[in-house]
Design an enzyme around this catalytic site. Structure first.
Site, mmCIF file in Angstrom:
data_model
loop_
_atom_site.group_PDB
_atom_site.id
_atom_site.type_symbol
_atom_site.label_atom_id
_atom_site.label_comp_id
_atom_site.label_asym_id
_atom_site.label_seq_id
_atom_site.Cartn_x
_atom_site.Cartn_y
_atom_site.Cartn_z
ATOM 1 N N ARG A 176 -15.334 11.797 7.415
ATOM 2 C CA ARG A 176 -14.095 12.502 7.792
ATOM 3 C C ARG A 176 -13.780 13.605 6.798
ATOM 4 N NH1 ARG A 176 -9.988 7.943 7.635
ATOM 5 N NH2 ARG A 176 -8.486 9.591 8.014
ATOM 6 N N LYS A 215 -8.446 -2.090 5.403
ATOM 7 C CA LYS A 215 -8.674 -2.536 4.021
ATOM 8 C C LYS A 215 -7.694 -3.643 3.645
ATOM 9 C CE LYS A 215 -8.701 1.811 2.866
ATOM 10 N NZ LYS A 215 -8.833 3.162 2.421
ATOM 11 N N ASP A 270 -15.119 1.627 6.542
ATOM 12 C CA ASP A 270 -14.114 2.626 6.172
ATOM 13 C C ASP A 270 -14.685 3.600 5.153
ATOM 14 O OD1 ASP A 270 -11.440 3.818 5.995
ATOM 15 O OD2 ASP A 270 -11.553 3.049 3.952
ATOM 16 N N SER A 282 -7.871 3.104 8.875
ATOM 17 C CA SER A 282 -8.493 3.102 7.548
ATOM 18 C C SER A 282 -7.648 2.262 6.574
ATOM 19 C CB SER A 282 -8.607 4.547 7.053
ATOM 20 O OG SER A 282 -8.840 4.613 5.684
ATOM 21 N N HIS A 314 0.854 -1.185 0.000
ATOM 22 C CA HIS A 314 0.000 0.000 0.000
ATOM 23 C C HIS A 314 0.887 1.232 0.000
ATOM 24 C CE1 HIS A 314 -3.418 2.611 0.988
ATOM 25 N NE2 HIS A 314 -2.542 3.268 1.722
HETATM 26 N N1 URA Z 1 -5.631 6.551 2.800
HETATM 27 C C1 URA Z 1 -6.623 5.781 3.320
HETATM 28 O O1 URA Z 1 -6.937 4.724 2.790
HETATM 29 N N2 URA Z 1 -7.277 6.243 4.411
HETATM 30 C C2 URA Z 1 -6.978 7.405 5.018
HETATM 31 O O2 URA Z 1 -7.589 7.750 6.009
HETATM 32 C C3 URA Z 1 -5.950 8.189 4.470
HETATM 33 C C4 URA Z 1 -5.273 7.736 3.356
#
Ligand code: URA
Length: 442
Positions: free
Chosen positions: A168, A187, A161, A183, A82
């Site tokens: 947010r 995932k 999320d 977050s 990621h």
């Molecule tokens: N990337 C994400 O997936 N979530 C966040 O809160 C910030 C960056």
């Protein structure tokens, strides 16, 4: 347990129990907790923070708010990566096939561009025909047959999320370390990852502006991994200046192809070798691939031999992509207007600002503001220089790829703020600022 009590306890600085966090999350997802209460709770978390235990509980509650992808019958130990998002960050296009070419099966889910950060899915769609929306069965079938698949994230993974992020975004609560960390990690856990490489970027073009912030975020995510039974490595990488040269979807595919053929920009190639080596290390689980020099030699050989490029072509063709554009990148979407940008004066470049370059590329149409916006796959910018380079007035620093004279004119003005010049020599920026390996902390 009333939602208002959970909000009040967080507001007053108490540590929430696992039950409180899980119940609150469930209520948000199933709609029994309205958005205004979810938003108030997010603000309380933003202001009060979360303990390590709370952050792990939040992450796992979000990960389990929907399906958990289980590929364990096909991939006994799943490695994923990621990136926290950057300018010109086409790393997945290279490291996924590169590491897969070493025999590590990679089933990756990626996202789309938003704001000034590019998205892997949009880049892949510059390959005509490439399908990023796969059914669960197609996804499994491709990993079984080819050992590589790269698709959009299924909506059924970590739905909490999606819901919380949207809130947010409009309540000023995005930049909270526990909320960002949970977050991202929720995932990856929902996508079935056992070993996760996190590329945490820092600098003007990144979410995290300073090394301290980036390190703090990376540490929280590595800790979540330790507590949730996942092996997480975080690399802290520079995003003060663009990674590689290309910013823009088709341009980045072209640069990824050059890199996979061993002819990419030096900084981007090095970035991919470091990320690839860390992914091999994760895949090796301490039993193999523990030596960086050997890993790099293996990865470099996969670039040299063409195996990594062939793996990319296999990925593209299996998902409907026309691989002729990879063999001949002049067949990728082409912008009608191509013009250069010259240095304004002699000197050493004291700034090649990633964010400003991204804004200029965005203005040309390479990015999107809202999820529903279209983007132009052909446009963008190549920035040919790095901080510390010595340049002469008039020397080409960048090339624009535009579809309208008007947009080009505005990008040109923005470009003036990308570069700053110094009469004195200026140090180069490092590519990386550190590595945090969960396996070395446990
Ligand atoms: N990337 C994400 O997936 N979530 C966040 O809160 C910030 C960056």
């Amino acid at each position: 347990m009333r939602a208002v009590d959970i909000i009040t306890r967080k507001r007053d600085g108490y540590e929430l129990s696992r039950e409180e966090i899980t119940n609150f999350l469930q209520g948000v997802v199933n709609g029994t907790i309205p958005d205004y209460q979810a938003a108030a709770w997010l603000m309380a978390v933003f202001l009060r923070g979360m303990t390590r235990r709370e952050t792990v509980d939040l992450t796992l509650a979000m990960a389990h708010s929907g399906d958990i992808l289980d590929l364990s019958d096909l991939i006994p130990y799943a490695v994923d990566k990621h990136s926290s998002g950057g300018v010109g960050d086409k790393t997945s296009l290279v490291v996924v096939p590169l590491v897969a070419a070493c025999g590590v099966p990679l089933a990756k889910m990626s996202g789309r561009a938003l704001g000034y950060s590019g998205g892997t899915l949009d880049k892949l769609e510059a390959i005509p025909g490439f399908r990023v929306a796969l059914t669960g069965e197609e996804f499994r079938d491709l990993i079984r047959r080819n050992g590589i698949v790269l698709a959009g994230q299924s909506l059924s993974l970590a739905p909490a999320d999606g819901k919380l992020y949207a809130l947010r975004d409009v309540t000023g609560t995005v930049p909270s370390l526990p909320l960002i960390a949970s977050s991202i990690m929720s995932k990856k856990i929902a996508a079935g990852a056992n070993g996760i490489l996190l590329d945490v970027k820092l600098g003007s073009g990144a979410f995290m502006k300073t090394l301290d912030e980036a390190r703090a975020l990376a540490q929280i995510m590595v800790q979540i991994g330790l507590d949730a039974g996942r092996d997480v490595t975080a690399v802290l990488s520079d995003m003060n200046q663009p990674l590689g040269e290309a910013i823009g979807n088709a341009l980045e595919v072209e640069e990824a192809v050059h890199t996979l053929r061993g002819q990419g920009p030096a900084d981007f190639t090095e970035h991919c070798l470091v990320a690839g080596s860390e992914m091999l290390r994760l895949a090796g689980q301490g039993a193999r691939w523990t030596d960086d020099a050997e890993n790099r030699a293996l990865l470099a050989e996969k670039l040299r031999s063409g195996e990594a490029f062939e793996k990319f072509k296999l990925l593209a063709s299996a998902q409907g992509g026309d691989t002729r554009v990879l063999d001949d990148t002049s067949l990728l979407p082409q912008a009608p207007i191509v013009v250069t940008y010259g240095a304004k004066q002699d000197g050493y470049l004291s700034k090649v600002d990633a964010l400003q370059a991204a804004i200029a590329a965005f203005d040309l149409g390479a990015g999107r503001e809202k999820k529903t916006d279209d983007l132009d796959l052909s446009v963008g910018i190549k920035v040919h220089v790095k901080q510390g380079d010595k340049v002469q007035a008039g020397q080409t620093l960048a090339t624009f790829y535009a579809n309208s004279a008007e947009k080009l004119a505005s990008a040109r003005v923005l470009m003036d703020d990308v570069f700053a010049y110094s009469p004195e020599s200026v140090p180069e920026l490092p590519l990386f600022y550190g590595v945090i390996r969960g396996s070395e902390l446990s």
